[in-house]
Enzyme design. Structure first.
Site, PDB file in Angstrom:
ATOM      1  N   GLU A 154      15.569  -7.441 -34.789  1.00 57.53           N
ATOM      2  CA  GLU A 154      14.129  -7.685 -34.918  1.00 57.53           C
ATOM      3  C   GLU A 154      13.517  -7.501 -34.076  1.00 57.53           C
ATOM      4  O   GLU A 154      12.010  -7.533 -34.507  1.00 57.53           O
ATOM      5  CB  GLU A 154      14.474  -9.630 -34.633  1.00 57.53           C
ATOM      6  CG  GLU A 154      15.392 -10.362 -35.632  1.00 57.53           C
ATOM      7  CD  GLU A 154      16.579  -9.866 -35.657  1.00 57.53           C
ATOM      8  OE1 GLU A 154      17.327  -9.320 -34.660  1.00 57.53           O
ATOM      9  OE2 GLU A 154      17.420 -10.344 -36.357  1.00 57.53           O
TER      10      GLU A 154
ATOM     11  N   ASP B 134      22.596  -5.057 -37.632  1.00 58.99           N
ATOM     12  CA  ASP B 134      22.048  -6.957 -36.608  1.00 58.99           C
ATOM     13  C   ASP B 134      21.676  -6.254 -35.729  1.00 58.99           C
ATOM     14  O   ASP B 134      21.299  -5.395 -34.923  1.00 58.99           O
ATOM     15  CB  ASP B 134      23.225  -7.676 -36.408  1.00 58.99           C
ATOM     16  CG  ASP B 134      23.322  -9.176 -35.840  1.00 58.99           C
ATOM     17  OD1 ASP B 134      22.569  -9.588 -35.953  1.00 58.99           O
ATOM     18  OD2 ASP B 134      24.691  -9.421 -34.803  1.00 58.99           O
TER      19      ASP B 134
ATOM     20  N   ASP C 186      22.038 -16.294 -37.760  1.00 56.48           N
ATOM     21  CA  ASP C 186      22.909 -17.712 -37.472  1.00 56.48           C
ATOM     22  C   ASP C 186      22.476 -19.101 -37.662  1.00 56.48           C
ATOM     23  O   ASP C 186      21.923 -20.226 -37.164  1.00 56.48           O
ATOM     24  CB  ASP C 186      22.749 -17.265 -35.994  1.00 56.48           C
ATOM     25  CG  ASP C 186      23.578 -16.366 -35.358  1.00 56.48           C
ATOM     26  OD1 ASP C 186      24.116 -15.616 -36.443  1.00 56.48           O
ATOM     27  OD2 ASP C 186      22.790 -15.937 -34.038  1.00 56.48           O
TER      28      ASP C 186
HETATM   29  O1  MIG Z   1      24.577 -12.153 -30.115  1.00 58.39           O
HETATM   30  O2  MIG Z   1      27.607  -9.941 -33.355  1.00 58.39           O
HETATM   31  O3  MIG Z   1      23.957 -12.965 -36.335  1.00 58.39           O
HETATM   32  O4  MIG Z   1      26.447 -12.673 -37.377  1.00 58.39           O
HETATM   33  O5  MIG Z   1      28.308 -12.177 -35.065  1.00 58.39           O
HETATM   34  C1  MIG Z   1      24.970 -12.279 -31.198  1.00 58.39           C
HETATM   35  C2  MIG Z   1      28.010 -10.861 -32.806  1.00 58.39           C
HETATM   36  C3  MIG Z   1      24.704 -11.014 -32.003  1.00 58.39           C
HETATM   37  C4  MIG Z   1      24.460 -12.212 -34.351  1.00 58.39           C
HETATM   38  C5  MIG Z   1      24.746 -12.472 -35.971  1.00 58.39           C
HETATM   39  C6  MIG Z   1      26.472 -12.693 -35.982  1.00 58.39           C
HETATM   40  C7  MIG Z   1      27.243 -11.957 -35.434  1.00 58.39           C
HETATM   41  C8  MIG Z   1      26.754 -11.653 -33.471  1.00 58.39           C
HETATM   42  N1  MIG Z   1      25.600 -11.394 -33.582  1.00 58.39           N
END
Ligand code: MIG
Length: 817
Positions: A412, A409, A484
């Protein structure tokens, strides 16, 4: 006149440096010299240079630069040009390069490219005035808009299936507020297909800096693609079909390896299950309630102060024992891993990163720090081979604890304050660059590092990797989800379009947060989303931390029952889904097939009302519909179709009104289809019985289907340990032929039950298998056969289907009727 003259003088005094401060459009100029070596043709012009390389008869690469070309390096493209037959002509003012499938006409004064078919039709042409030109450092290629031209592809971008009149920005962004109109998304696939006059072509611009693709947005003169820095570097792909273009694009950028079978089952996620007891009891509840499931996830709260590669010692005291318990339940565990490494003393991940110089640096040599969940963090430079190998060794620590799924995650890169400065230095596999060029591939290289490490350290077992960010080629390493989304009807349909678009763009293994990430879905929205999810390449429900619990039983008995049946149906469909992934690994065909793939020239499929319809694999048409609608309009394209629930036949090329009550997602099967299924199981670890159900739908056209099976969990298939056979349906001969099996794997199944749809008892009363007469038995069912998930279910119409069973001996077998 005189007055104006004075005004110019005055302006000149006031703003003496204005001229030249903002660069004007700077064209490539005229050809001065041509150099030829092997399959590469270099054109030196008054203002730069262009290079044409023939990669294959249908794939031609164009590079354009001001100065000498940079070293040729790409994270996306792995192949080298193929030797192929090329003919060249060089006349005054005109140069042509022809392969067996396309002719490239190159005018010299100025240098412009036009791609033509062998019969001289224009497929794609530079804008005559602008071609490829610069605005400062930005480099843009302008193309003449063809009459009625449509544009599809570009991966994860909202908007319509046909992108004509719109633009896409490629700049990987953590965009938790995204919607249909957002131009910044999480991943970058700078590849599109243009469609006009029954011709189709693809263009892949392999430049990872921030880019813009305009498909006639704000101009009816041209479409264009622009990179903010670096070279113009694009591959032109010509093929007679969209499928062929996807095939060539994935030949260039790679294909999805066959995933572990358990990752194709149902996946349950939430931010966040903790402590361990919550995770385990949630898992157990699925088993108690007989809702099939294979995977459960841990989000960021499993870690010790969000330090990656650690566990919170109180919440998760014994991870290995925990994954062992899940394994006993037939379940796999995936954990989230973010790129940010907390700056903290006595934290080995951080310490090693600093000591071995593995992090991204400022140009002055200090480590870049950005703030995210753990606080201030450094970020591994995944474009450095040394960092990738090191990261892999940390992934091993999870693998050793029984973790088999790795969820990447925030890659980016997402930081608080959003903007990571462009001046940062990245290794770029030794060629060195700045974050400007590296940003859009960062997540891709993180996922690659994760995959390579997991693969290396999992004893020959296939890992599952899921990433939020990526770039062309990501499909070689990871699945992707659409970030999201929100618990809204629109977002459910948008998600389908995003996944279809990813499928058009080489990314087969994609999913979205079923149920919606932010917000709380209504009963009907959740239910419908669970239904659609069953027909997506990746089937994962996920929701944010401050939402209500969203497991299938949280929405009342009816929803739970519907969810159980759709999940169950997906498990029965796994032989078909798995073979679909095999096919994708061979030719890049996605699981979610936008109707633009098979019905490219049918304008109705681009109608916003029908544009999210898709074929799931070769045979099943899915018409996604909002949970609130109990009747809906569905467009059935050319051919004949059967309602999947009751075998009712429909002629295609018409709009029908479909029953879409809450328990009924409109699903249709293409006539002539061959769909393998298995008995209902609750985990891929369960015994799936000895019978393979081959569903045959009567049709007019011959059809072929490649059935594929292997052990589902290792890489032994790479050395021939698979089971493959061609099943051919010949309606004229009233025959179904099972080809001799190929490969060294023994099928899980040794009985075939042929389920005949759309046949009358009279038609098949003299059915023979390898010459021996067989009795076809009518079974009273509500869905396929009484063994299946939708059996005895609600309002589905009772229907007799005909079936016949016979042992399989792996040799050629003929069924005749
Ligand atoms: O700042 O890890 O898209 O799926 O549950 C949010 C917490 C960070 C974004 C991800 C989401 C995940 C969440 N993350």
């Amino acid at each position: 006149m005189k007055r104006y003259y004075l005004l110019w003088i005055l302006l000149g005094i006031l703003y003496p440096n204005m001229k030249g401060q903002v660069p004007a459009n700077s064209p490539l100029g005229n050809v001065k010299k041509i150099e030829v070596s092997h399959s590469t043709y270099t054109f030196l012009t008054t203002n730069g240079r262009a290079q044409v390389t023939v990669y294959s008869p249908g794939v031609i690469r164009i590079r354009v630069a001001h100065q000498a070309f940079a070293p040729d390096f790409s994270y996306a493209v792995e192949v080298k040009p193929e030797a192929c037959h090329v003919q060249v002509t060089d006349a005054k003012g005109l140069y042509t390069i022809s392969t067996d499938s396309v002719t490239l006409r190159i005018t010299k004064d100025p240098l412009r490219f036009t791609f033509l078919t062998k019969t001289g039709e224009v497929i794609n042409a530079d804008d005559p005035a602008f071609g490829t030109s610069w605005l400062g450092e930005e480099v843009t290629t302008y193309k003449t808009l063809q009459p009625g031209e449509r544009f599809i592809g570009m991966g994860e971008h909202g908007g319509n299936l046909d992108r004509a009149g719109t633009a896409c920005v490629n700049y990987n962004t953590d965009n938790p507020e995204y919607d249909d109109a957002s131009d910044r998304m999480y991943s970058t696939i700078p590849f599109y297909m243009g469609l006009h006059d029954h011709l189709a072509y693809g263009i892949f611009m392999d430049n990872s800096s921030r880019s813009l693709f305009s498909f006639g947005a704000g101009s009816n003169r041209f479409d264009y693609f622009r990179a903010s820095c670096g070279e113009m570097n694009y591959y032109f792909i010509y093929h007679s079909t969209v499928k062929g273009i996807i095939g060539s694009y994935t030949w260039l950028t790679g294909r999805t390896p066959i995933p572990p079978i358990w990752s194709l089952g149902y996946q349950q996620c939430r931010w966040c299950y903790f402590p361990e007891a919550d995770l385990l009891s949630t898992a157990a509840k699925f088993r108690e309630r007989h809702i099939p499931i294979d995977m459960i996830y841990l989000d960021i709260n499993y870690m010790d102060h969000y330090k990656i590669f650690t566990w919170d010692p109180n919440r998760f005291p014994d991870p290995k024992a925990m994954t062992g318990k899940l394994q006993k339940m037939g379940m796999h565990l995936a954990v989230i891993i973010d790129p940010g490494v907390k700056i903290a003393k006595n934290y080995p991940v951080y310490q090693q990163g600093v000591d071995s110089s593995l992090f991204i640096k400022y140009p002055d040599g200090t480590n870049y720090a950005g703030q995210v969940w753990p606080g201030w963090c450094n970020f591994p430079d995944f474009t450095m081979p040394k960092t990738r190998a090191w990261w892999g060794r940390w992934v091993k620590t999870y693998a050793d604890e029984g973790v088999t799924g790795f969820w990447n995650d925030m890659n980016e890169i997402a930081v608080w304050g959003k903007e990571v400065p462009d001046l940062l230095n990245l290794n770029w596999d030794g060629l060195h660059t700045t974050y400007r060029q590296a940003k859009n591939v960062y997540g891709f290289q993180m996922a690659r590092s994760t995959y390579e490490g997991a693969k290396k350290y999992m004893d020959g077992k296939r890992p599952f990797v899921l990433s939020r960010s990526g770039y062309s080629g990501l499909q070689r390493y990871t699945a992707i989800w659409t970030g999201d989304n929100q618990a809204k009807e629109d977002h459910m349909l948008l998600g389908v379009r995003l996944i279809n678009s990813l499928g058009l763009s080489g990314v087969t293994f994609a999913g979205m947060d079923v149920g919606g990430f932010s917000g709380n879905p209504t009963q009907s929205l959740y239910t419908r989303w669970m239904e659609i999810g069953a027909f997506l390449p990746m089937y994962r429900a996920h929701t944010t931390i401050n939402s209500n619990r969203e497991e299938p039983w949280d929405f009342g008995e009816t929803c739970e029952d519907i969810a159980r049946r759709y999940i169950g149906f997906r498990y029965q469909l796994l032989p078909y889904i798995y073979a679909g992934f095999y096919e994708s690994s061979q030719d890049g065909m996605p699981l979610n097939r936008s109707l633009a793939i098979n019905y490219t020239n049918d304008s109705t499929i681009y109608d916003p009302e029908f544009q999210q319809e898709y074929l799931f694999g070769p045979s099943i048409l899915v018409a996604p519909v909002k949970g609130t609608e109990s009747l809906c309009r569905v467009y059935l394209p050319e051919g004949n179709w059967y309602d999947l629930f009751n075998d009712k036949p429909y002629a295609g090329k018409q709009v029908i009104v479909a029953n879409s009550e809450l328990n009924r997602l409109p699903l249709y099967v293409k006539a002539g289809s061959i769909i393998p299924m298995q008995k209902l199981v609750e985990s891929t670890a369960d015994n799936s019985g000895d019978t393979l159900f081959i569903n045959l739908y009567e049709g007019q056209q011959p059809n072929q289907y490649r059935y594929y099976e292997d052990d589902g969990t290792t890489y032994k298939y790479e050395s021939g340990h698979y089971y493959k056979r061609l099943i051919s349906y010949d309606p004229q001969q009233a025959m179904l032929t099972f080809g001799k099996k190929e490969g060294s794997f023994t099928s899980r199944f040794h009985v075939i039950t042929l389920v005949l749809h759309g046949f009358t008892p009279e038609e098949v009363q003299h059915l023979t298998v390898n010459g021996a007469a067989k009795t076809v038995t009518p079974e009273e069912i509500r869905f396929f056969t009484s063994h299946f998930a939708f059996a005895d279910y609600g309002p589905f119409d009772t229907k007799h289907v005909l079936s016949v069973s016979f042992p399989d001996n792996d040799n050629e077998m003929q069924v005749h009727w």
